[in-house]
Structures are given as structure tokens and as C-alpha cells.
Design a protein around this motif. Structure first.
Motif, PDB file in Angstrom:
ATOM      1  N   TRP A  23       7.973  -5.845  -1.154  1.00 16.93           N
ATOM      2  CA  TRP A  23       7.967  -5.212   0.142  1.00 16.93           C
ATOM      3  C   TRP A  23       9.286  -5.235   1.012  1.00 16.93           C
ATOM      4  O   TRP A  23       9.292  -4.327   1.701  1.00 16.93           O
ATOM      5  N   ALA A  55       0.990   1.070  -4.643  1.00 20.94           N
ATOM      6  CA  ALA A  55       1.118   0.997  -3.315  1.00 20.94           C
ATOM      7  C   ALA A  55       2.481   1.865  -3.108  1.00 20.94           C
ATOM      8  O   ALA A  55       2.990   1.877  -2.192  1.00 20.94           O
ATOM      9  N   ARG A 124      -5.115  -7.021  -4.009  1.00 19.45           N
ATOM     10  CA  ARG A 124      -4.669  -5.971  -3.019  1.00 19.45           C
ATOM     11  C   ARG A 124      -4.825  -6.404  -1.597  1.00 19.45           C
ATOM     12  O   ARG A 124      -4.046  -5.954  -0.818  1.00 19.45           O
ATOM     13  N   ARG A 125      -5.832  -6.994  -1.418  1.00 12.87           N
ATOM     14  CA  ARG A 125      -6.095  -7.637  -0.116  1.00 12.87           C
ATOM     15  C   ARG A 125      -4.747  -8.586   0.486  1.00 12.87           C
ATOM     16  O   ARG A 125      -4.381  -8.434   1.317  1.00 12.87           O
ATOM     17  N   ASP A 128      -1.685  -6.419   0.952  1.00 18.49           N
ATOM     18  CA  ASP A 128      -1.727  -5.624   2.210  1.00 18.49           C
ATOM     19  C   ASP A 128      -1.604  -6.643   3.295  1.00 18.49           C
ATOM     20  O   ASP A 128      -0.765  -6.142   4.196  1.00 18.49           O
ATOM     21  N   ARG A 131       2.214  -7.022   3.034  1.00 19.84           N
ATOM     22  CA  ARG A 131       2.945  -5.765   3.677  1.00 19.84           C
ATOM     23  C   ARG A 131       2.826  -5.920   5.320  1.00 19.84           C
ATOM     24  O   ARG A 131       3.975  -5.653   5.873  1.00 19.84           O
ATOM     25  N   SER A 132       1.819  -6.427   5.899  1.00 20.93           N
ATOM     26  CA  SER A 132       1.613  -6.327   7.154  1.00 20.93           C
ATOM     27  C   SER A 132       2.723  -7.295   7.819  1.00 20.93           C
ATOM     28  O   SER A 132       3.390  -7.090   8.720  1.00 20.93           O
TER      29      SER A 132
END
Length: 144
Positions: A23, A55, A124-125, A128, A131-132
Motif C-alpha cells: 500500500w 485491490a 480483505r478487512r 482495507d 490501506r486506511s
């Protein structure tokens, strides 16, 4: 201006730290030179590769590395992404700032999953959530 050198450190450098490196390169490659490593090496987790690819971030060429292999890199920031790495983070001979931003361990979350898709939802959780953090907070943490 020189890119800031950021290391994402985890226990085995197989999943969370690899996703964070991916990321950081994808979102801030113009400002950050991202690395990942582990206290040990557990190999690259194929489910981490799969969900990152979903992603649009390819980490398939990453390898699991020991933190000692980066001893000559003048790091600006070390981000521990799991509690074990935070508790066992080695001393760095540079001026690196060390911060802890913990994320759940996807393989542990997925171990009792009833299906592959349910397992991947765990990955996935966490993907994400990482990424945040990278998108919203990393540059401020490293001083960019």
C-alpha cells in the motif's frame, strides 16, 4: 526532497507487513521508500497476495525478509504492525522513529472459516484497515 524510508515490521513478514509495504508503494511511492521485514520469516502468504491483487496492488514479487537484512538502510520510521513485533522490536542504529499501529492477524482470524470466501473476507478487512492507515496517517507519522 529525498524519499522517507519506512519499514513495516511484523513477526513473520508474511501478511500484514507485506500488505503495508504494498500500500505504501502504491499510494505514496513518490514520497516513501517502503520496506517490510520480520523478526522471523514465514514466507509470503498467498491469500495476502490474492486480496491485494483484488485491490489492484501486486505484491507477488515480495519476499519474506529478516529485519537484520535491512541493517544498512537509514530508516526514518519503523511501524510495527503486530503486538509481537512491537514487544520484540530490535534497536535500530539510525534515528528511526518507532511507532506501533496494530492490525489483526488475518490467518488467525480465518482459521475457523467455513469457506475460502469467508476466510478471504478476514484478509480483505485487514487489507482495507491497513490501506486506511497508509492513506490517512502514514505521511503525518513520517513527517511528510
Amino acid at each position: 526532497m529525498a524519499k522517507k524510508k519506512v519499514l513495516f515490521l511484523c513477526t513473520g513478514n508474511s501478511c500484514r507487513s507485506q500488505m503495508a509495504e504494498g500500500w505504501a508503494r502504491h499510494l505514496h511511492g513518490d514520497k516513501i521508500e517502503a520496506y517490510s521485514a520480520g523478526i522471523a520469516t514465514h514466507g509470503l502468504n498467498p491469500n495476502a497476495v490474492k486480496v491485494m491483487n483484488e485491490a489492484g496492488v501486486d505484491i507477488s514479487d515480495h519476499t519474506s525478509k529478516l529485519v537484520g537484512s535491512l541493517a544498512d538502510v537509514p530508516l526514518d520510521l519503523v511501524v510495527t504492525v503486530c503486538g509481537h513485533a512491537d514487544e520484540n522490536c530490535p534497536a535500530f542504529p539510525t534515528h528511526a522513529k518507532v511507532v506501533h499501529v496494530g492490525f489483526d492477524d488475518p490467518p488467525k482470524l480465518a482459521k475457523d472459516a467455513a469457506s475460502e470466501d469467508e476466510a478471504l473476507q478476514c484478509y480483505r478487512r485487514v487489507r482495507d484497515e491497513i490501506r486506511s492507515y497508509i492513506q490517512s496517517d502514514l505521511l503525518a507519522t513520517v513527517g511528510q
